[in-house]
Design a protein around this motif. Sequence first.
Motif, mmCIF file in Angstrom:
data_model
loop_
_atom_site.group_PDB
_atom_site.id
_atom_site.type_symbol
_atom_site.label_atom_id
_atom_site.label_comp_id
_atom_site.label_asym_id
_atom_site.label_seq_id
_atom_site.Cartn_x
_atom_site.Cartn_y
_atom_site.Cartn_z
ATOM 1 N N ARG A 117 0.837 -1.210 0.000
ATOM 2 C CA ARG A 117 0.000 0.000 0.000
ATOM 3 C C ARG A 117 0.867 1.253 0.000
ATOM 4 O O ARG A 117 0.566 2.226 -0.700
ATOM 5 C CB ARG A 117 -0.930 -0.012 1.210
ATOM 6 N N THR A 118 1.937 1.233 0.769
ATOM 7 C CA THR A 118 2.865 2.368 0.755
ATOM 8 C C THR A 118 3.477 2.545 -0.627
ATOM 9 O O THR A 118 3.658 3.672 -1.104
ATOM 10 C CB THR A 118 3.978 2.153 1.798
ATOM 11 N N GLY A 119 3.782 1.426 -1.278
ATOM 12 C CA GLY A 119 4.322 1.486 -2.623
ATOM 13 C C GLY A 119 3.372 2.085 -3.628
ATOM 14 O O GLY A 119 3.805 2.572 -4.688
ATOM 15 N N VAL A 120 2.086 2.058 -3.340
ATOM 16 C CA VAL A 120 1.090 2.692 -4.208
ATOM 17 C C VAL A 120 1.038 4.192 -3.949
ATOM 18 O O VAL A 120 1.092 5.006 -4.877
ATOM 19 C CB VAL A 120 -0.309 2.076 -3.993
ATOM 20 N N PHE A 121 0.963 4.581 -2.675
ATOM 21 C CA PHE A 121 0.649 5.968 -2.362
ATOM 22 C C PHE A 121 1.863 6.894 -2.301
ATOM 23 O O PHE A 121 1.687 8.112 -2.321
ATOM 24 C CB PHE A 121 -0.158 6.038 -1.062
ATOM 25 N N GLU A 122 3.078 6.352 -2.259
ATOM 26 C CA GLU A 122 4.237 7.242 -2.347
ATOM 27 C C GLU A 122 4.348 7.880 -3.735
ATOM 28 O O GLU A 122 4.378 9.118 -3.845
ATOM 29 C CB GLU A 122 5.513 6.485 -1.973
ATOM 30 N N PRO A 123 4.413 7.105 -4.822
ATOM 31 C CA PRO A 123 4.452 7.758 -6.135
ATOM 32 C C PRO A 123 3.160 8.473 -6.475
ATOM 33 O O PRO A 123 3.168 9.491 -7.182
ATOM 34 C CB PRO A 123 4.732 6.596 -7.101
ATOM 35 N N PHE A 124 2.024 7.968 -5.978
ATOM 36 C CA PHE A 124 0.735 8.612 -6.215
ATOM 37 C C PHE A 124 0.720 10.009 -5.597
ATOM 38 O O PHE A 124 0.323 10.992 -6.237
ATOM 39 C CB PHE A 124 -0.374 7.748 -5.612
ATOM 40 N N GLY A 125 1.197 10.122 -4.344
ATOM 41 C CA GLY A 125 1.244 11.419 -3.689
ATOM 42 C C GLY A 125 2.243 12.359 -4.327
ATOM 43 O O GLY A 125 1.985 13.555 -4.463
ATOM 44 N N MET A 126 3.388 11.822 -4.765
ATOM 45 C CA MET A 126 4.375 12.669 -5.438
ATOM 46 C C MET A 126 3.843 13.180 -6.771
ATOM 47 O O MET A 126 4.091 14.332 -7.148
ATOM 48 C CB MET A 126 5.672 11.885 -5.641
ATOM 49 N N GLY A 127 3.117 12.334 -7.484
ATOM 50 C CA GLY A 127 2.501 12.791 -8.730
ATOM 51 C C GLY A 127 1.500 13.902 -8.484
ATOM 52 O O GLY A 127 1.436 14.885 -9.236
ATOM 53 N N GLY A 128 0.729 13.772 -7.414
ATOM 54 C CA GLY A 128 -0.209 14.826 -7.065
ATOM 55 C C GLY A 128 0.481 16.125 -6.729
ATOM 56 O O GLY A 128 0.035 17.210 -7.129
ATOM 57 N N LEU A 129 1.598 16.049 -6.010
ATOM 58 C CA LEU A 129 2.352 17.266 -5.680
ATOM 59 C C LEU A 129 2.896 17.937 -6.931
ATOM 60 O O LEU A 129 2.925 19.164 -7.026
ATOM 61 C CB LEU A 129 3.498 16.924 -4.720
#
Length: 279
Positions: A117-129
Amino acid sequence: MLSNLSLQPWNAPMRTIGRAIFALSLVAIGVETILCCRTASADLSYGYRTLDIIPWLPPIPWLAVLAGLIYIACGLGLLVPRTRRTAALAAGAGLFLATLVLCVPKGLAHLGSIELRTGVFEPFGMGGLAWLMTSEEGVPNRFAAVGRYAVALSLIVFGADHFVLLGPIATLLPSWIPWHVFWVAFFGAGLIAAGLALAAGYLQTWAAAGIALMFALWVLTLHAPRVLGLYGIPGATQSPAEWQSLFIAIAFCGGSLAAAGSLQTVAARKPLRTVRLET
């Protein structure tokens, strides 16, 4: 009351410094990806074999080199005014696509795995930023809105996982910091509160600035000392995972700081109804 206070005098410094920090973190991740294209691999939960670098690419050297070059190009592009908008859109799109293709299937197959789950939301959050932090540069409102909700959801997930792993995360804190469990719970609650504020469009600049400060503290007290060998953790100085964690924390720090300045600036310009950027 925070709602009556403004960070507007700090808009330009926050955007400039935060954007530079985020851009350089992308360059660092790109360099690490290229350097580790043949040597760094990790067995994740459930037997997945990947490079130990987000977005957890398969161990294919040419693909890692290509991804690294894209990271570097986007990072350098964010530093140049003429290419900033294009680089931001490309970085966000690339991170979202990689998350969708490489990370989401693993996470959905094993919903209980915090590692996946962390592997999903780390790049997901960086893309959002990447999309949110340059919203004052002419990035379309719909992209800024997607970026805002992506960051908000990522922060909420990170915060919830702090409570799920309250004990294990507490063991990562250095011994000179007291009340380990308290601080893990405190920062978990802070992540959730900031995510909810961004999602609701309330006190967004303060939420983003608070997240930037939070990640800055983690960089200075946890991640940087680990990779510099100050805490005596065996193998930490040569571990791609440790360096990756440092670069990710730096990216969230810089991206959140730049987003705080961008959100305040866009709000002051009476944004379109399609995106509620500030209350």
